[in-house]
Design a protein around this motif. Structure first.
Motif, PDB file in Angstrom:
ATOM      1  N   LEU A 118       0.845  -1.181   0.000  1.00  0.00           N
ATOM      2  CA  LEU A 118       0.000   0.000   0.000  1.00  0.00           C
ATOM      3  C   LEU A 118       0.885   1.237   0.000  1.00  0.00           C
ATOM      4  O   LEU A 118       1.700   1.418   0.919  1.00  0.00           O
ATOM      5  CB  LEU A 118      -0.903   0.002   1.244  1.00  0.00           C
ATOM      6  CG  LEU A 118      -1.537  -1.352   1.612  1.00  0.00           C
ATOM      7  CD1 LEU A 118      -2.439  -1.187   2.823  1.00  0.00           C
ATOM      8  CD2 LEU A 118      -2.331  -1.933   0.440  1.00  0.00           C
ATOM      9  N   GLY A 119       0.713   2.053  -1.020  1.00  0.00           N
ATOM     10  CA  GLY A 119       1.529   3.268  -1.138  1.00  0.00           C
ATOM     11  C   GLY A 119       1.227   4.253  -0.022  1.00  0.00           C
ATOM     12  O   GLY A 119       0.298   4.066   0.769  1.00  0.00           O
ATOM     13  N   ASN A 120       2.013   5.316   0.032  1.00  0.00           N
ATOM     14  CA  ASN A 120       1.824   6.296   1.090  1.00  0.00           C
ATOM     15  C   ASN A 120       2.288   7.665   0.597  1.00  0.00           C
ATOM     16  O   ASN A 120       2.880   7.770  -0.471  1.00  0.00           O
ATOM     17  CB  ASN A 120       2.596   5.886   2.356  1.00  0.00           C
ATOM     18  CG  ASN A 120       1.820   6.211   3.625  1.00  0.00           C
ATOM     19  OD1 ASN A 120       0.996   7.134   3.632  1.00  0.00           O
ATOM     20  ND2 ASN A 120       2.090   5.485   4.686  1.00  0.00           N
ATOM     21  N   GLN A 124       6.379   8.760   4.070  1.00  0.00           N
ATOM     22  CA  GLN A 124       5.676   7.893   5.032  1.00  0.00           C
ATOM     23  C   GLN A 124       5.934   6.437   4.644  1.00  0.00           C
ATOM     24  O   GLN A 124       6.122   6.131   3.480  1.00  0.00           O
ATOM     25  CB  GLN A 124       4.169   8.163   5.004  1.00  0.00           C
ATOM     26  CG  GLN A 124       3.769   9.623   5.101  1.00  0.00           C
ATOM     27  CD  GLN A 124       4.037  10.197   6.479  1.00  0.00           C
ATOM     28  OE1 GLN A 124       3.997   9.478   7.467  1.00  0.00           O
ATOM     29  NE2 GLN A 124       4.341  11.481   6.535  1.00  0.00           N
ATOM     30  N   PRO A 125       5.935   5.555   5.623  1.00  0.00           N
ATOM     31  CA  PRO A 125       6.306   4.163   5.327  1.00  0.00           C
ATOM     32  C   PRO A 125       5.300   3.439   4.422  1.00  0.00           C
ATOM     33  O   PRO A 125       4.099   3.669   4.511  1.00  0.00           O
ATOM     34  CB  PRO A 125       6.337   3.505   6.713  1.00  0.00           C
ATOM     35  CG  PRO A 125       5.551   4.401   7.606  1.00  0.00           C
ATOM     36  CD  PRO A 125       5.661   5.779   7.048  1.00  0.00           C
ATOM     37  N   THR A 127       3.270   0.206   3.517  1.00  0.00           N
ATOM     38  CA  THR A 127       2.716  -0.890   4.313  1.00  0.00           C
ATOM     39  C   THR A 127       2.577  -2.135   3.450  1.00  0.00           C
ATOM     40  O   THR A 127       2.152  -2.047   2.295  1.00  0.00           O
ATOM     41  CB  THR A 127       1.325  -0.489   4.849  1.00  0.00           C
ATOM     42  OG1 THR A 127       1.465   0.668   5.667  1.00  0.00           O
ATOM     43  CG2 THR A 127       0.700  -1.612   5.657  1.00  0.00           C
ATOM     44  N   ASN A 145       4.855  -2.410   8.445  1.00  0.00           N
ATOM     45  CA  ASN A 145       5.476  -1.284   7.744  1.00  0.00           C
ATOM     46  C   ASN A 145       6.909  -1.657   7.387  1.00  0.00           C
ATOM     47  O   ASN A 145       7.655  -2.155   8.233  1.00  0.00           O
ATOM     48  CB  ASN A 145       5.457  -0.013   8.606  1.00  0.00           C
ATOM     49  CG  ASN A 145       4.133   0.729   8.488  1.00  0.00           C
ATOM     50  OD1 ASN A 145       3.328   0.452   7.588  1.00  0.00           O
ATOM     51  ND2 ASN A 145       3.887   1.659   9.388  1.00  0.00           N
ATOM     52  N   ALA A 207      -6.955   1.972   0.711  1.00  0.00           N
ATOM     53  CA  ALA A 207      -5.574   1.528   0.952  1.00  0.00           C
ATOM     54  C   ALA A 207      -4.802   2.361   1.983  1.00  0.00           C
ATOM     55  O   ALA A 207      -4.246   1.828   2.928  1.00  0.00           O
ATOM     56  CB  ALA A 207      -4.804   1.480  -0.358  1.00  0.00           C
ATOM     57  N   THR A 208      -4.755   3.666   1.795  1.00  0.00           N
ATOM     58  CA  THR A 208      -3.843   4.464   2.604  1.00  0.00           C
ATOM     59  C   THR A 208      -4.603   5.185   3.716  1.00  0.00           C
ATOM     60  O   THR A 208      -5.561   5.914   3.445  1.00  0.00           O
ATOM     61  CB  THR A 208      -3.068   5.454   1.711  1.00  0.00           C
ATOM     62  OG1 THR A 208      -2.489   4.735   0.627  1.00  0.00           O
ATOM     63  CG2 THR A 208      -1.971   6.155   2.509  1.00  0.00           C
ATOM     64  N   ARG A 209      -4.181   4.944   4.919  1.00  0.00           N
ATOM     65  CA  ARG A 209      -4.864   5.434   6.117  1.00  0.00           C
ATOM     66  C   ARG A 209      -6.371   5.198   5.995  1.00  0.00           C
ATOM     67  O   ARG A 209      -7.188   6.099   6.192  1.00  0.00           O
ATOM     68  CB  ARG A 209      -4.533   6.909   6.363  1.00  0.00           C
ATOM     69  CG  ARG A 209      -3.053   7.082   6.793  1.00  0.00           C
ATOM     70  CD  ARG A 209      -2.840   8.232   7.755  1.00  0.00           C
ATOM     71  NE  ARG A 209      -3.311   9.499   7.246  1.00  0.00           N
ATOM     72  CZ  ARG A 209      -4.164  10.317   7.884  1.00  0.00           C
ATOM     73  NH1 ARG A 209      -4.622   9.992   9.076  1.00  0.00           N
ATOM     74  NH2 ARG A 209      -4.543  11.441   7.337  1.00  0.00           N
ATOM     75  N   ILE A 275       1.899  -3.422  12.350  1.00  0.00           N
ATOM     76  CA  ILE A 275       0.967  -2.371  12.766  1.00  0.00           C
ATOM     77  C   ILE A 275      -0.477  -2.872  12.853  1.00  0.00           C
ATOM     78  O   ILE A 275      -1.343  -2.182  13.362  1.00  0.00           O
ATOM     79  CB  ILE A 275       1.037  -1.141  11.833  1.00  0.00           C
ATOM     80  CG1 ILE A 275       0.821  -1.555  10.378  1.00  0.00           C
ATOM     81  CG2 ILE A 275       2.370  -0.414  11.985  1.00  0.00           C
ATOM     82  CD1 ILE A 275       0.512  -0.366   9.473  1.00  0.00           C
TER      83      ILE A 275
HETATM   84  C1  LIG Z   1       1.186   5.715   5.944  1.00  0.00           C
HETATM   85  O1  LIG Z   1       1.800   6.577   6.864  1.00  0.00           O
HETATM   86  C2  LIG Z   1       1.075   6.746   8.064  1.00  0.00           C
HETATM   87  C3  LIG Z   1       1.760   7.817   8.883  1.00  0.00           C
HETATM   88  O2  LIG Z   1       3.117   7.475   9.123  1.00  0.00           O
HETATM   89  C4  LIG Z   1       0.973   5.403   8.795  1.00  0.00           C
HETATM   90  O3  LIG Z   1       0.183   5.552   9.950  1.00  0.00           O
HETATM   91  C5  LIG Z   1       0.356   4.357   7.866  1.00  0.00           C
HETATM   92  O4  LIG Z   1       0.420   3.089   8.496  1.00  0.00           O
HETATM   93  C6  LIG Z   1       1.113   4.295   6.544  1.00  0.00           C
HETATM   94  N1  LIG Z   1       0.545   3.313   5.619  1.00  0.00           N
HETATM   95  C7  LIG Z   1      -0.700   3.306   5.126  1.00  0.00           C
HETATM   96  C8  LIG Z   1      -0.993   2.266   4.128  1.00  0.00           C
HETATM   97  O5  LIG Z   1      -1.562   4.103   5.456  1.00  0.00           O
END
Ligand SMILES: *[C@@H]1O[C@H](CO)[C@@H](O)[C@H](O)[C@H]1NC(C)=O
Length: 296
Positions: A118-120, A124-125, A127, A145, A207-209, A275
């Motif tokens: 999953l992009g970010n 940001q990391p 996942t 992550n 996907a992201t957050r 996570i």
């Molecule tokens: C994206 O970055 C946020 C903030 O560091 C983190 O909480 C999250 O786990 C990361 N990944 C996704 C897929 O949201």
């Protein structure tokens, strides 16, 4: 001039070495040549968005507003190990997903082993979500992550599948283990062969957050790169050529359980980089799923 005996010995050892190495490369020419995309894979979604590079030994996947894309193995495999080097979408990749998975393609009885990246937002990391479906039942998500930026270089992602366990690894570090616990009544995939699939697509609804971060299309197109395709397993069709399943190398002692070193690395990942684990999600599973008690 007389050569001292020990020099003659060294020279003859050298000759033996050189001769046997050249003999080996004559006997196993394929081992010197990395596999090409066309040998084992075909495009399944949007030809125009997949490009072969480096003489077919690597590919580039592209996602833009018109489409994502995907590819699949030509054959299916029953047990074995599949590895791929992937360089993931760089920069602001929030909302993009690269999936790399094995799937039996059998509808309600589907077995599936998933890696989803999953992009970010930049910096940001990234996942990695893994999931395991057995006979149509999934809902076994875990998320880790990554401890490095996966868009800067190729890293190796692999799934090894034996009668004893399934291991998802990143650069040979186990990030997920699904043990065969049939003895405790927990189903394990072992009767259906699976194909290997990969896609690059848009999933900014989840996907992201959890869907809060949307794709930034001004950064499109997004690219992912793959190389060093490596699949070893019982091929289907052709399964008859490996009747005695348990004699294959992927059933050996190293694949029955994690080595002490790998078990330590696995604990390190779980302690420092995990996570989300469905096993501890009481809101979703008031009754903890049985495989969660089985340990690693
Ligand atoms: C994206 O970055 C946020 C903030 O560091 C983190 O909480 C999250 O786990 C990361 N990944 C996704 C897929 O949201």
């Amino acid at each position: 001039m007389h050569l001292p005996a020990f020099r003659i010995m060294r020279i003859s050892i050298l000759i033996v070495l050189v001769v046997s190495i050249s003999l080996l490369s004559v006997l196993f020419p394929a081992s010197a040549k990395p596999a090409t995309f066309d040998q084992d894979f075909r495009v399944t979604w949007s030809d125009s968005h997949i490009k072969q590079i480096e003489g077919g030994r690597a590919i580039q996947l592209l996602l833009d507003q018109s489409s994502g894309c995907g590819f699949a193995s030509k054959r299916q495999y029953l047990f074995g190990k599949v590895s791929m080097k992937i360089k993931l979408v760089s920069g602001d990749s929030a909302g993009t997903v690269v999936a790399f998975y094995m799937n039996s393609d059998t509808d309600t009885l589907r077995d599936e082993l998933d890696f989803e990246f999953l992009g970010n937002r930049s910096g940001q990391p990234t996942t990695v979500q893994t999931n395991v479906y057995v006979h149509g039942k999934g809902d076994r998500e875990q998320r880790v992550n990554l401890w490095f930026d996966p868009s800067l270089a190729y890293h190796t992602y692999s799934i090894s599948w034996s009668h004893s366990q399934i291991v998802f690894s990143v650069d040979e570090v186990p990030i997920r283990v699904f043990k065969n616990n049939e003895a405790r009544g927990i189903p394990f995939p072992k009767s259906q062969a699976m194909g290997i699939f990969s896609t690059l697509w848009e999933a900014d609804d989840w996907a992201t957050r959890g869907g809060l971060e949307k794709i930034n299309w001004s950064k499109a197109p997004f690219y992912a790169y793959y190389k060093d395709f490596d699949i070893e397993g019982c091929q289907v069709p052709g399964i008859a050529s490996c009747p005695s399943n348990l004699n294959n190398w992927w059933e050996g002692p190293a694949y029955k359980e994690l080595s002490p070193l790998d078990a330590r690395r696995y604990r390190w990942v779980r302690t420092n980089h995990m996570i989300y684990d469905y096993c501890t999600d009481k809101a979703r599973f008031p009754v903890t799923p049985p495989e969660c008690y089985a340990g690693i």
